[in-house]
Every structure is written in C-alpha cells, then in structure tokens.
Design a protein around this motif. Structure first.
Motif, PDB file in Angstrom:
ATOM      1  N   ALA A 100      97.117 120.842 119.378  1.00  0.00           N
ATOM      2  CA  ALA A 100      97.464 119.606 119.914  1.00  0.00           C
ATOM      3  C   ALA A 100      98.084 119.391 121.115  1.00  0.00           C
ATOM      4  O   ALA A 100      97.788 118.761 122.123  1.00  0.00           O
ATOM      5  CB  ALA A 100      98.101 118.871 118.682  1.00  0.00           C
ATOM      6  N   GLU A 101      99.237 120.093 121.250  1.00  0.00           N
ATOM      7  CA  GLU A 101     100.119 120.000 122.672  1.00  0.00           C
ATOM      8  C   GLU A 101      99.253 120.571 123.691  1.00  0.00           C
ATOM      9  O   GLU A 101      99.402 119.916 124.835  1.00  0.00           O
ATOM     10  CB  GLU A 101     101.342 120.948 122.258  1.00  0.00           C
ATOM     11  N   GLY A 102      98.306 121.418 123.533  1.00  0.00           N
ATOM     12  CA  GLY A 102      97.448 122.049 124.601  1.00  0.00           C
ATOM     13  C   GLY A 102      96.734 120.944 125.050  1.00  0.00           C
ATOM     14  O   GLY A 102      96.172 120.655 126.223  1.00  0.00           O
ATOM     15  N   VAL A 103      96.177 120.131 124.124  1.00  0.00           N
ATOM     16  CA  VAL A 103      95.325 118.994 124.478  1.00  0.00           C
ATOM     17  C   VAL A 103      96.009 117.906 125.085  1.00  0.00           C
ATOM     18  O   VAL A 103      95.472 117.590 126.177  1.00  0.00           O
ATOM     19  CB  VAL A 103      94.439 118.433 123.234  1.00  0.00           C
ATOM     20  N   MET A 104      97.254 117.413 124.537  1.00  0.00           N
ATOM     21  CA  MET A 104      97.839 116.486 125.299  1.00  0.00           C
ATOM     22  C   MET A 104      98.427 116.947 126.532  1.00  0.00           C
ATOM     23  O   MET A 104      98.600 115.889 127.383  1.00  0.00           O
ATOM     24  CB  MET A 104      99.155 115.964 124.160  1.00  0.00           C
ATOM     25  N   GLU A 105      98.415 118.201 126.957  1.00  0.00           N
ATOM     26  CA  GLU A 105      98.616 118.363 128.552  1.00  0.00           C
ATOM     27  C   GLU A 105      97.851 117.591 129.386  1.00  0.00           C
ATOM     28  O   GLU A 105      98.275 117.369 130.475  1.00  0.00           O
ATOM     29  CB  GLU A 105      98.685 119.890 128.734  1.00  0.00           C
ATOM     30  N   THR A 106      96.645 117.543 128.998  1.00  0.00           N
ATOM     31  CA  THR A 106      95.598 116.647 129.676  1.00  0.00           C
ATOM     32  C   THR A 106      95.294 115.456 129.274  1.00  0.00           C
ATOM     33  O   THR A 106      95.306 114.461 130.120  1.00  0.00           O
ATOM     34  CB  THR A 106      94.194 117.436 129.664  1.00  0.00           C
ATOM     35  N   TYR A 107      95.308 115.054 127.993  1.00  0.00           N
ATOM     36  CA  TYR A 107      95.270 113.951 127.548  1.00  0.00           C
ATOM     37  C   TYR A 107      96.328 113.179 127.462  1.00  0.00           C
ATOM     38  O   TYR A 107      97.232 113.003 126.175  1.00  0.00           O
ATOM     39  CB  TYR A 107      94.622 113.868 126.069  1.00  0.00           C
ATOM     40  N   SER A 108      96.991 112.844 128.660  1.00  0.00           N
ATOM     41  CA  SER A 108      98.398 112.128 128.621  1.00  0.00           C
ATOM     42  C   SER A 108      98.272 110.965 127.820  1.00  0.00           C
ATOM     43  O   SER A 108      99.430 110.485 127.606  1.00  0.00           O
ATOM     44  CB  SER A 108      98.958 112.022 130.103  1.00  0.00           C
ATOM     45  N   GLU A 109      97.384 110.211 127.693  1.00  0.00           N
ATOM     46  CA  GLU A 109      97.227 108.815 126.800  1.00  0.00           C
ATOM     47  C   GLU A 109      97.572 108.994 125.412  1.00  0.00           C
ATOM     48  O   GLU A 109      97.917 108.219 124.966  1.00  0.00           O
ATOM     49  CB  GLU A 109      96.074 108.238 127.273  1.00  0.00           C
ATOM     50  N   LYS A 110      97.373 110.224 125.087  1.00  0.00           N
ATOM     51  CA  LYS A 110      97.830 110.676 123.638  1.00  0.00           C
ATOM     52  C   LYS A 110      99.282 111.029 123.742  1.00  0.00           C
ATOM     53  O   LYS A 110      99.787 112.159 124.205  1.00  0.00           O
ATOM     54  CB  LYS A 110      96.904 111.811 123.207  1.00  0.00           C
ATOM     55  N   LYS A 111     100.140 109.899 123.175  1.00  0.00           N
ATOM     56  CA  LYS A 111     101.562 110.344 123.196  1.00  0.00           C
ATOM     57  C   LYS A 111     102.278 111.196 122.151  1.00  0.00           C
ATOM     58  O   LYS A 111     103.188 111.761 122.314  1.00  0.00           O
ATOM     59  CB  LYS A 111     102.334 108.884 123.126  1.00  0.00           C
ATOM     60  N   THR A 112     101.262 111.367 121.079  1.00  0.00           N
ATOM     61  CA  THR A 112     101.835 112.032 119.848  1.00  0.00           C
ATOM     62  C   THR A 112     100.835 112.418 118.982  1.00  0.00           C
ATOM     63  O   THR A 112      99.584 112.020 119.225  1.00  0.00           O
ATOM     64  CB  THR A 112     103.016 111.354 119.115  1.00  0.00           C
ATOM     65  N   TRP A 113     100.847 113.512 118.128  1.00  0.00           N
ATOM     66  CA  TRP A 113      99.969 113.704 117.128  1.00  0.00           C
ATOM     67  C   TRP A 113     100.279 113.172 115.677  1.00  0.00           C
ATOM     68  O   TRP A 113     101.547 112.918 115.596  1.00  0.00           O
ATOM     69  CB  TRP A 113      99.933 115.358 116.996  1.00  0.00           C
ATOM     70  N   VAL A 114      99.344 113.000 114.874  1.00  0.00           N
ATOM     71  CA  VAL A 114      99.802 112.481 113.559  1.00  0.00           C
ATOM     72  C   VAL A 114      98.852 113.436 112.712  1.00  0.00           C
ATOM     73  O   VAL A 114      97.834 113.768 112.921  1.00  0.00           O
ATOM     74  CB  VAL A 114      99.136 110.787 113.412  1.00  0.00           C
ATOM     75  N   ASN A 115      99.352 113.398 111.387  1.00  0.00           N
ATOM     76  CA  ASN A 115      99.075 114.655 110.573  1.00  0.00           C
ATOM     77  C   ASN A 115      98.126 113.868 109.259  1.00  0.00           C
ATOM     78  O   ASN A 115      98.773 112.922 108.512  1.00  0.00           O
ATOM     79  CB  ASN A 115      99.797 115.460 110.212  1.00  0.00           C
ATOM     80  N   ASP A 116      97.138 114.010 108.806  1.00  0.00           N
ATOM     81  CA  ASP A 116      96.488 113.488 107.677  1.00  0.00           C
ATOM     82  C   ASP A 116      96.038 114.551 106.539  1.00  0.00           C
ATOM     83  O   ASP A 116      95.457 115.688 107.041  1.00  0.00           O
ATOM     84  CB  ASP A 116      95.051 112.862 107.959  1.00  0.00           C
ATOM     85  N   GLU A 120      97.254 108.179 119.616  1.00  0.00           N
ATOM     86  CA  GLU A 120      97.619 109.353 118.610  1.00  0.00           C
ATOM     87  C   GLU A 120      96.319 110.474 118.569  1.00  0.00           C
ATOM     88  O   GLU A 120      95.325 109.968 118.615  1.00  0.00           O
ATOM     89  CB  GLU A 120      98.200 108.904 117.310  1.00  0.00           C
ATOM     90  N   LEU A 121      96.771 111.651 118.421  1.00  0.00           N
ATOM     91  CA  LEU A 121      95.953 112.728 118.288  1.00  0.00           C
ATOM     92  C   LEU A 121      95.945 113.161 116.715  1.00  0.00           C
ATOM     93  O   LEU A 121      96.784 113.523 116.373  1.00  0.00           O
ATOM     94  CB  LEU A 121      96.256 113.812 119.176  1.00  0.00           C
ATOM     95  N   LEU A 122      94.696 112.838 116.150  1.00  0.00           N
ATOM     96  CA  LEU A 122      94.649 113.391 114.758  1.00  0.00           C
ATOM     97  C   LEU A 122      94.368 114.902 114.526  1.00  0.00           C
ATOM     98  O   LEU A 122      93.716 115.529 115.010  1.00  0.00           O
ATOM     99  CB  LEU A 122      93.623 112.501 114.140  1.00  0.00           C
ATOM    100  N   ILE A 123      95.403 115.201 113.432  1.00  0.00           N
ATOM    101  CA  ILE A 123      95.321 116.494 113.024  1.00  0.00           C
ATOM    102  C   ILE A 123      94.961 116.480 111.267  1.00  0.00           C
ATOM    103  O   ILE A 123      96.028 115.887 110.619  1.00  0.00           O
ATOM    104  CB  ILE A 123      96.391 117.664 113.091  1.00  0.00           C
ATOM    105  N   VAL A 124      93.743 117.044 111.082  1.00  0.00           N
ATOM    106  CA  VAL A 124      93.729 117.037 109.544  1.00  0.00           C
ATOM    107  C   VAL A 124      93.949 118.198 108.830  1.00  0.00           C
ATOM    108  O   VAL A 124      93.370 119.433 109.554  1.00  0.00           O
ATOM    109  CB  VAL A 124      91.996 116.646 109.454  1.00  0.00           C
TER     110      VAL A 124
END
Length: 243
Positions: free
Chosen positions: A151-167, A179-183
């Motif tokens: 997720a952090e690797g994705v957010m290095e480019t997707y700066s509009e994603k401020k954090t990840w959330v877990n489901d 938010e970047l979703l992690i299931v």
C-alpha cells in the motif's frame, strides 16, 4: 555463522532448517517455554539474531538484542509505530539491524513491480486501485505487514491517497476518495497471497504474489543474516538483494 533464533514457531523452524542446509549453526532457540535463556551470556554466542515472534513481543525483543550488541534481523509485524525508537537505539549503539515486512526474494521483486505498475496506472483516472491479502487463520495482525508495504508503494505515486484502511469484514467497507482499501481474509492453510487490482468499467489489471510455503520467507531471512553479519548500520532487503 552462528545464529540465535528468537521465536521458534513454524517460521523459526523453517529458518533453522535452511540455515543448517547452508552450513550455519543454531546456537540459541528461544520460545515461550524458555524465555529465561534469553540472556546476555547466551546471546553472546551468536554472530547474528533472527527475530520472528509477534506484535506484542517483537519490540521488546529487538530492543534487548540491540542493547546486547547483536546484529538483528526482524520479520515481526505489528510494532512499526515504534520503528523510530528502534532505529535511534541502533544508531546510538553503532549496531546492525534489518527489518522487512517480508523477506521472500520473490516478494521483494514484487514490491518493485508494484511501484512500477502504480506509476504506469496513475495517469489513468478511470481505474480504481485496491489491495487484498489472504493468510492462514493463525496470523494475528491484519492487514499483513506485506500488504502495508505494498500500500505504501502505491501511495508513493498516488499522493491523493492519504492513508490506507483495512476491511476484515470482506468487502463491506466503502473507502473515501483519499483512502486506499486493503481487504484482509483469513483462510487456512494459505501462507500468503497478495493482490493489487486496478478496476475500471472496461477491464481489470491485476498482479498477484502467491507464496506456496514459508520456505521463501525463511530463505530470505537467512540471506539477510549472511549480509548483515560484520556490518554496521540499518539496511533493507533492497540493499540485501541489490534492487
């Protein structure tokens, strides 16, 4: 090389076998039944320690190992909010430390592939990105450390994603735009499957790493120990593997 194993569960036993196969010696094995053996005198026998325990014990174990001056490899997850303290102690003690959310050579190549794909996909706003991780039911933390690294690797480019959330309720959480979703799924006997999916109305683009056993993680941890022995400083698997 003489190795101390801090944590002697399934992963510790897999590391032991690979270390022995590669000509190393296990001089100390610590688990919940012999914590009194985790002493300065016993640790002094080892040239490097490999720590694989759990989120509730890893931090204290790492501090103790660094205080005792032994080069330390840790693959435990769930304690990373204290990483700054660990790194400061390592630097102050002129110590040696490697942490990885996943030591598998294949997974570390996958980390780099993930970053490259994120950079390629980011300009194409019609795609939504999300992550999924599957592990066995005995895994104590969610999301996995590997999923967080992805997720952090994705957010290095997707700066509009401020954090990840877990489901952990499986597809019941609707993330916000920032938010970047992690299931997270827990299904036996899966040792670890991680997927990044880019979805649009037209198509999906997916990359997946599926571990077949713990052997890849264990081999990577031993390779990291071989790299760290006789070195000073804080390193990552990128340096170990020359990525």
């Amino acid at each position: 090389m003489k190795i101390a194993l801090i944590g002697y569960g399934k992963m510790g036993k897999a590391i032991e076998q690979i270390a022995l196969d590669r000509g190393h010696e296990i001089v100390l094995k610590i688990d919940e039944t012999n914590l009194s053996d985790f002493t300065k005198e016993n640790i002094a026998k080892a040239g490097v320690a490999i720590e694989f325990t759990g989120p509730h014990t890893a931090y204290e174990n790492i501090l103790k190992l660094l205080d005792l001056g032994v080069p330390t490899i840790s693959g435990s997850t769930g304690w990373l909010d204290k990483m700054d303290t660990v790194q400061a102690l390592c630097n102050n003690n002129n110590g040696s430390f490697i942490y990885a959310s996943n030591f598998s050579v294949g997974v570390n190549l996958f980390f780099e592939l993930n970053k490259k794909l994120a950079a390629l996909m980011h300009p194409h706003k019609e795609y939504d990105v999300a992550l999924e991780e599957i592990h066995h039911t005995q895994k104590r933390d969610a999301p996995s450390g590997t999923a967080i690294t992805l997720a952090e690797g994705v957010m290095e480019t997707y700066s509009e994603k401020k954090t990840w959330v877990n489901d952990v309720q499986l597809d019941s959480l609707l993330p916000q735009a920032d938010e970047l979703l992690i299931v997270s799924k827990r299904i036996d006997p899966d040792p670890g499957t991680h997927t990044i999916r880019y979805s649009s109305e037209i198509d999906d683009i997916t990359i997946t790493h599926s571990a077949h056993s713990r052997q890849g993680f264990a081999l990577g941890a031993v390779i990291a120990a071989e790299f760290l022995k006789d070195k000073k400083g804080i390193f990552t698997m990128k340096e170990v593997l020359g990525l």
